[in-house]
Motif scaffolding. Structure first.
Motif, PDB file in Angstrom:
ATOM      1  N   MET B 177       0.731  -1.154   0.044  1.00  0.00           N
ATOM      2  CA  MET B 177      -0.014   0.000   0.070  1.00  0.00           C
ATOM      3  C   MET B 177       1.058   1.243  -0.060  1.00  0.00           C
ATOM      4  O   MET B 177       1.624   1.600   1.099  1.00  0.00           O
ATOM      5  N   GLY B 180      -1.085   7.642  -0.951  1.00  0.00           N
ATOM      6  CA  GLY B 180      -1.478   8.729  -1.730  1.00  0.00           C
ATOM      7  C   GLY B 180      -0.201   9.840  -1.879  1.00  0.00           C
ATOM      8  O   GLY B 180      -0.355  10.469  -2.964  1.00  0.00           O
ATOM      9  N   ARG B 191       2.658   4.397 -13.340  1.00  0.00           N
ATOM     10  CA  ARG B 191       2.195   3.362 -12.678  1.00  0.00           C
ATOM     11  C   ARG B 191       0.570   2.958 -13.318  1.00  0.00           C
ATOM     12  O   ARG B 191      -0.462   2.247 -12.824  1.00  0.00           O
ATOM     13  N   LEU B 193      -1.809   5.331 -13.132  1.00  0.00           N
ATOM     14  CA  LEU B 193      -2.689   5.499 -11.762  1.00  0.00           C
ATOM     15  C   LEU B 193      -3.116   6.918 -11.783  1.00  0.00           C
ATOM     16  O   LEU B 193      -2.432   7.797 -12.104  1.00  0.00           O
ATOM     17  N   PRO B 194      -4.396   7.229 -10.971  1.00  0.00           N
ATOM     18  CA  PRO B 194      -4.448   8.737 -10.739  1.00  0.00           C
ATOM     19  C   PRO B 194      -3.690   8.934  -9.856  1.00  0.00           C
ATOM     20  O   PRO B 194      -3.062   8.452  -8.936  1.00  0.00           O
ATOM     21  N   GLY B 196      -2.050  10.770  -6.321  1.00  0.00           N
ATOM     22  CA  GLY B 196      -2.685  11.129  -5.130  1.00  0.00           C
ATOM     23  C   GLY B 196      -3.383  10.190  -4.544  1.00  0.00           C
ATOM     24  O   GLY B 196      -4.203  10.608  -3.408  1.00  0.00           O
ATOM     25  N   ILE B 197      -3.845   9.020  -5.116  1.00  0.00           N
ATOM     26  CA  ILE B 197      -4.654   8.149  -4.630  1.00  0.00           C
ATOM     27  C   ILE B 197      -3.802   6.822  -3.811  1.00  0.00           C
ATOM     28  O   ILE B 197      -2.649   6.918  -4.212  1.00  0.00           O
ATOM     29  N   ASP B 198      -4.204   6.215  -2.738  1.00  0.00           N
ATOM     30  CA  ASP B 198      -3.650   4.886  -2.452  1.00  0.00           C
ATOM     31  C   ASP B 198      -3.379   4.152  -3.449  1.00  0.00           C
ATOM     32  O   ASP B 198      -4.271   3.642  -4.139  1.00  0.00           O
ATOM     33  N   GLN B 199      -2.150   3.767  -3.578  1.00  0.00           N
ATOM     34  CA  GLN B 199      -1.853   2.702  -4.407  1.00  0.00           C
ATOM     35  C   GLN B 199      -1.766   1.242  -3.707  1.00  0.00           C
ATOM     36  O   GLN B 199      -1.022   0.969  -3.022  1.00  0.00           O
ATOM     37  N   ARG B 200      -2.715   0.260  -4.089  1.00  0.00           N
ATOM     38  CA  ARG B 200      -2.773  -0.847  -3.557  1.00  0.00           C
ATOM     39  C   ARG B 200      -2.023  -1.920  -4.442  1.00  0.00           C
ATOM     40  O   ARG B 200      -2.228  -1.934  -5.571  1.00  0.00           O
ATOM     41  N   SER B 201      -0.920  -2.796  -3.727  1.00  0.00           N
ATOM     42  CA  SER B 201      -0.345  -3.849  -4.731  1.00  0.00           C
ATOM     43  C   SER B 201      -0.918  -5.128  -4.330  1.00  0.00           C
ATOM     44  O   SER B 201      -0.960  -5.605  -3.292  1.00  0.00           O
ATOM     45  N   ALA B 202      -1.270  -6.005  -5.346  1.00  0.00           N
ATOM     46  CA  ALA B 202      -1.796  -7.375  -4.947  1.00  0.00           C
ATOM     47  C   ALA B 202      -0.649  -8.341  -4.395  1.00  0.00           C
ATOM     48  O   ALA B 202       0.412  -8.040  -4.343  1.00  0.00           O
TER      49      ALA B 202
ATOM     50  N   MET C 143      -8.882  -4.729  -9.844  1.00  0.00           N
ATOM     51  CA  MET C 143      -7.783  -3.660  -9.679  1.00  0.00           C
ATOM     52  C   MET C 143      -7.628  -3.113 -11.054  1.00  0.00           C
ATOM     53  O   MET C 143      -6.557  -2.518 -11.161  1.00  0.00           O
ATOM     54  N   GLN C 145      -7.098  -0.743 -13.758  1.00  0.00           N
ATOM     55  CA  GLN C 145      -6.518   0.826 -13.754  1.00  0.00           C
ATOM     56  C   GLN C 145      -6.751   1.769 -14.564  1.00  0.00           C
ATOM     57  O   GLN C 145      -7.307   2.964 -14.380  1.00  0.00           O
ATOM     58  N   TYR C 164      -9.701   0.941 -10.514  1.00  0.00           N
ATOM     59  CA  TYR C 164      -9.460   2.240 -10.339  1.00  0.00           C
ATOM     60  C   TYR C 164     -10.307   3.124 -11.559  1.00  0.00           C
ATOM     61  O   TYR C 164     -11.548   3.091 -11.577  1.00  0.00           O
ATOM     62  N   GLU C 165      -9.667   3.335 -12.666  1.00  0.00           N
ATOM     63  CA  GLU C 165     -10.238   4.345 -13.605  1.00  0.00           C
ATOM     64  C   GLU C 165     -10.659   3.783 -14.917  1.00  0.00           C
ATOM     65  O   GLU C 165     -10.970   4.134 -15.806  1.00  0.00           O
ATOM     66  N   LEU C 220     -12.253   3.859  -2.225  1.00  0.00           N
ATOM     67  CA  LEU C 220     -11.147   3.295  -1.784  1.00  0.00           C
ATOM     68  C   LEU C 220      -9.805   4.105  -1.961  1.00  0.00           C
ATOM     69  O   LEU C 220      -8.857   3.408  -1.893  1.00  0.00           O
ATOM     70  N   TYR C 221     -10.073   5.252  -2.546  1.00  0.00           N
ATOM     71  CA  TYR C 221      -8.774   5.990  -3.076  1.00  0.00           C
ATOM     72  C   TYR C 221      -7.950   6.529  -1.954  1.00  0.00           C
ATOM     73  O   TYR C 221      -6.859   6.452  -2.148  1.00  0.00           O
ATOM     74  N   ASN C 222      -8.645   6.871  -0.888  1.00  0.00           N
ATOM     75  CA  ASN C 222      -7.875   7.295   0.226  1.00  0.00           C
ATOM     76  C   ASN C 222      -8.259   6.783   1.507  1.00  0.00           C
ATOM     77  O   ASN C 222      -9.738   6.501   1.422  1.00  0.00           O
TER      78      ASN C 222
END
Lengths: 298, 445, 231
Positions: B177, B180, B191, B193-194, B196-202, C143, C145, C164-165, C220-222
């Motif tokens: 995790m 953000g 990555r 990703l958007p 500033g959001i939390d990035q979750r890794s599998a 997941m 993205q 995500y998006e 779940l973004y933050n």
């Protein structure tokens, strides 16, 4: 961690080829499981007769062994294949023969019994194991095979699949269970005994335990969804057919092919490549948490 | 004294060993916030470690080598089993995988510069390969992780080796995790990703599970890279005998075994402190697995997780490893935990030596951050020099020990050159207790 | 385009996967190629970088067309796990069914599956477009993205969990939505993207208007303690 194959013949004309087709499927799963292999072949059930498979029988012991069995079952007949022997005797004599087998010693181990199951397993490359027992020449109605890459238990013949823990039943497994030690202790308290530390043997024992309480196979498999934790694709053989079950996550591969002549199961499509008419088969993947069951009409 | 002469002495305040100050503050924090503590770094509890082993120097029965004068080689070749182009390192200490994202671009560049200067490799992390990193690392190991952030076949072909990451010592069985705060525009872009959001890794790879499928995955990676690159498999230490056996059966060229002292950019504290094995206890069974397969020294073993010095390195090699990897120690060499930063650490509610909020991205040393101002504090050239210095010292220390044991190559260190100081270490390593020829379990109980 | 006239064939009864891949990866490779007797072998046509037209004449095993760049690969049969995994560009067309993790982590290009796709279709997808004429299994779009997943049939349990998006379009039923996935209003932009994808995939019998659009609720973004059970 392994490769699984299974072949259920709908068309009796294919029965003479059962062993040859199964051997070829087993060989293609070598990379998934190079340590050991095993297979159960179902067929030749005769009314009133039981078949018992034993293994670990040295050639030098055969005479004594034969004499001992005949002493408790005069009409018993024998087929010897490498270190395995198939004893056919009357249903009434089965308990006595089994008691003799279990008391014989010299490394001889009871493997399975039932109306139609014969079960062979050994350490080594799947192709060699199949050749040792002459799988290609075997005939029957259905067969299940397994190639093993040992995960947490030793590479031994005992650790090879299939595991049989009840009459005409056997199970092969691809995956890794995470609560089998606790479950094994519970089952041992209930009177079951286990030969190995293998998680898959616990799964086989669990199903036998439920069947012994009068449940149908599909009920027992459905119950295993809540009692067995971890990852699994199971194929279970019974006298008349076989069943397939995958865990809810279903990470371990499983593919099936159905034609008018057969239903085949494998970890990978490669195993089907040599099956007759495979190009026209319906190929699909079993869904997670769903019990699939094929049976020959009794 | 104004007190009544007759009042009895009072009981002094007594602190509980069970509910110690850290436990109490954690309960208070949990109750107030409702979220488990996420932090960086590795385990902080006291664990059996390499300090519990000592070397037996040579004297009359064995003859030492002259320091600096007589040869003591340090080179190592990794990936000799199947790869057409094995990795050659001048010293058996490498930089472990740490992502651009967890670390600033400057920190990654400094690690590359330092490692290249002494002839060893660095490793990417969960976030892809940056051009700076590739440019400044003469030998770069490209990690192949469950999330596949930034995974690019061109980079795969640009790498010198590929490390399939199954697990990590700080959190075997866990994903990650990245909060953000550290997902800067550049990190987000790499990555997909958007910001500033939390990035979750599998925690598992998306397209394979287990050794039978890993074998197929390794073959795919080899097919894509023309069978040139060594394929490493990295596991967190938990069932090392089985995990090493299976990774080897699946076709690995090199095994990376990471103990629980290994760091992380961001994970639950409960994971860091309660899951996994100390590296000391894991090496022996990993080596045993390789020996049982007849492949010890043919499939190379890299160990990591709490390696700090040339002594640790020499002990790991003596136990049967082929090389070691450092992560946390390299960050300290770069400037993490520096006493010069005491005032800034104080603003973050901590002190030099205890800073572990690597996940927050506010690292005053400019290492575990994506804040441009903070990151700019780290000069990659100076940082690279510090890394090179530190790696050189580690190598010289290991050589000093090896020469004292009469070895002309670090790889000739062996378990019999060691003794255990504690029963625990003796039990875990089967290295006899100092002054005896016994370890727990020897002779049976 | 005259180079493509010559039919280039690799028969896996007489050749090997190693020869196949090194031939197709070589800088000299151009035009159209047919791979005979694939028989479920793994890693077929992986790591391609040139705009080749590759036909796999039968069943493919794991990771067919893995990490594809620019090539157009057609599989005239079923595909095993991880077909077109981490594809960057180009296209992969599976005429039969695809196993689990189809298009996993793929960053670009177009993956078309005429039949059904198994579990975790489009897991961690990072920009690819996936069009499935049939149905997809459980945890599809897990997941996810970015990119687009179009399902003309039904979706299994936990569609779009933790996504995500990425945009998910489903025409049939959705057994259940995963954590943080919700139905969204189909915007004009969505509709335009969907129409283009259906056209590219050669699907003319399902109007774009008959699909529903799903996406991230972004809860779940933050980290927020009130969502703890969803992690």
């Amino acid at each position: 961690m392994c490769g699984i194959v299974g072949l259920f013949l709908k068309n009796p004309r294919l029965q003479p080829q059962l062993g040859a087709l199964t051997a070829q499927m087993l060989k293609t799963m070598t990379e998934r499981g190079p340590d050991s292999a095993g297979f159960a072949v179902y067929g030749g059930a005769q009314h009133g007769q039981s078949k018992i498979t034993v293994r670990g029988l040295e050639e030098s012991q055969r005479k004594d062994f034969e004499a001992g069995v005949l002493a408790v079952s005069q009409k018993a007949t024998f087929v010897f294949r490498d270190d395995h022997a198939i004893i056919t005797c009357s249903d009434e004599a089965e308990p006595a023969v089994r008691a003799f087998v279990e008391g014989f010693g010299h490394g001889v181990v009871f493997v399975s019994s039932g109306d139609s199951i014969e079960l062979y397993k050994g350490v080594g490359l799947p192709e060699d194991v199949a050749a040792r027992f002459g799988l290609s020449e075997m005939t029957g109605t259905h067969a299940i095979g397994h190639t093993r890459m040992a995960t947490e238990s030793a590479v031994t013949t005992a650790g090879a699949h299939p595991f049989s823990t009840g009459p005409d039943q056997c199970l092969v497994h691809n995956g890794s269970l995470s609560n089998h030690n606790t479950l094994r202790r519970q089952l041992v308290r209930d009177g079951l005994s286990f030969e190995t530390e293998n998680d898959s043997e616990v799964a086989a024992g669990y199903l036998s335990w439920r069947l012994s309480k009068g449940e149908r196979l599909d009920e027992a498999l459905t119950a295993s969804l809540s009692d067995l934790d971890g990852f699994y694709t199971f194929v279970v053989g019974t006298r008349d057919g076989f069943a397939v079950l995958r865990d809810p996550v279903a990470c371990k591969p499983a593919v099936m092919a159905e034609t008018e002549d057969y239903v085949a199961f494998a970890s990978e499509y490669r195993a089907f490549a040599g099956l007759p008419g495979i190009e026209k088969a319906t190929v699909f993947e079993p869904e997670p948490q769903r019990v699939y069951h094929w049976e020959h009409a009794a | 004294m104004s007190q009544n002469k007759n009042s009895p002495p009072r009981t002094a305040p007594r602190f509980s060993a069970t509910f110690d100050v850290n436990t109490i503050s954690e309960i208070q924090r949990a109750a107030a916030t409702g979220i488990y503590d996420i932090r960086g770094a590795g385990t902080k509890r006291k664990l059996p470690h390499f300090d519990d082993l000592l070397f037996l120097g040579a004297s009359v029965s064995r003859y030492p080598l002259e320091g600096y004068r007589e040869r003591c080689d340090t080179d190592v070749v990794l990936g000799t089993r199947f790869a057409k182009k094995p990795i050659r390192l001048k010293t058996p200490v490498t930089i472990a995988g740490m992502s651009f994202g967890a670390l600033s671009a400057q920190a990654k560049e400094a690690l590359g510069r330092g490692a290249s200067a002494v002839g060893t490799s660095t490793t990417t992390g969960d976030g892809g390969m940056t051009p700076e990193e590739r440019g400044h690392s003469s030998t770069l190991v490209y990690q192949y992780l469950p999330s596949r952030y930034g995974m690019n076949p061109d980079d795969l072909r640009r790498a010198d080796a590929i490390e399939v990451v199954v697990g990590q010592g700080a959190k075997p069985g866990g994903g990650g995790m990245l909060l953000g705060q550290k997902i800067s525009p550049r990190v987000a872009k790499m990555r997909n990703l958007p910001e500033g959001i939390d990035q979750r890794s599998a925690c598992r790879h998306p397209d394979w599970t287990g050794p039978d499928d890993l074998e197929i995955k390794i073959e795919e990676l080899r097919e894509i890279t023309n069978w040139e690159k060594p394929i490493y498999v990295k596991v967190g230490a938990s069932r090392p005998y089985y995990d090493v056996s299976l990774a080897v059966k699946a076709g690995a060229d090199v095994i990376v075994l990471d103990g629980m002292q290994g760091g992380t950019a961001a994970t639950q504290e409960v994971f860091i402190e309660h899951v996994g094995l100390p590296i000391l206890s894991a090496i022996r069974s990993a080596v045993q697995a390789l020996q049982d397969l007849g492949l010890h020294r043919q499939v190379q073993l890299i160990v990591s997780g709490g390696i700090r010095s040339g002594a640790d390195m020499a002990k790991a090699l003596a136990l049967g490893a082929d090389a070691v990897a450092i992560g946390t120690a390299a960050l300290i060499a770069l400037g993490d935990q520096s006493p010069d930063l005491a005032a800034e650490y104080a603003k973050l509610g901590t002190v030099p030596g205890a800073y572990d909020d690597w996940q927050e991205g506010r690292d005053p040393a400019g290492i575990t951050t994506q804040d441009p101002e903070l990151a700019a504090r780290l000069d990659p050239i100076l940082g690279g020099r510090r890394i090179a210095n530190y790696l050189s010292v580690m190598t010289m220390e290991a050589q000093a020990i090896a020469r004292a044991c009469g070895k002309s190559h670090l790889h000739n260190l062996e378990p019999e050159d060691l003794v255990s100081l504690t029963m625990e270490a003796a039990a875990m390593t089967k290295i006899p207790l100092a002054g005896t020829d016994w370890y727990p379990g020897k002779g049976g109980f | 385009m005259s180079a493509t006239l010559e039919k280039q064939v690799i028969d896996l009864h007489t050749s090997t996967v190693r020869v196949l891949n090194s031939t197709l990866q070589s800088e000299d490779a151009t035009g159209a190629w047919t791979i005979l007797h694939p028989e479920g072998r793994h890693s077929l046509a992986v790591g391609l970088t040139a705009p080749l037209d590759v036909t796999i004449d039968g069943q493919a095993g794991y990771y067919a067309a893995g990490m594809n760049q620019r090539a157009n690969v057609v599989i005239k049969g079923n595909a095993g796990p991880g077909v077109a995994e981490n594809m960057m560009s180009g296209s992969v067309h599976v005429e039969g069914n695809a196993s689990m993790a189809a298009g996993a982590t793929a960053q670009g290009g177009l993956l078309v599956i005429d039949g059904d796709a198994g579990a975790r279709c489009g897991i961690s997808m990072k920009g690819v477009s996936i069009v499935v004429r049939g149905s997809v299994g459980h945890m599809s779009g897990f997941m996810a993205q970015s990119g687009n997943l179009v399902v003309c049939g039904d979706a299994g349990e936990a569609l779009g969990d933790s996504l995500y998006e990425a945009r998910l379009f489903v025409r049939g039923t959705v057994k259940s939505l995963g954590a943080d996935c919700e139905e969204k209003k189909m915007t004009d932009e969505d509709l335009a993207i969907l129409k283009d994808l259906l056209k590219e995939a050669g699907i003319t019998d399902y109007p774009a208007e008959s699909f529903r659009r799903y996406g991230s609720a972004r809860r779940l973004y933050n980290f927020n303690v009130d969502n703890a059970s969803a992690y």
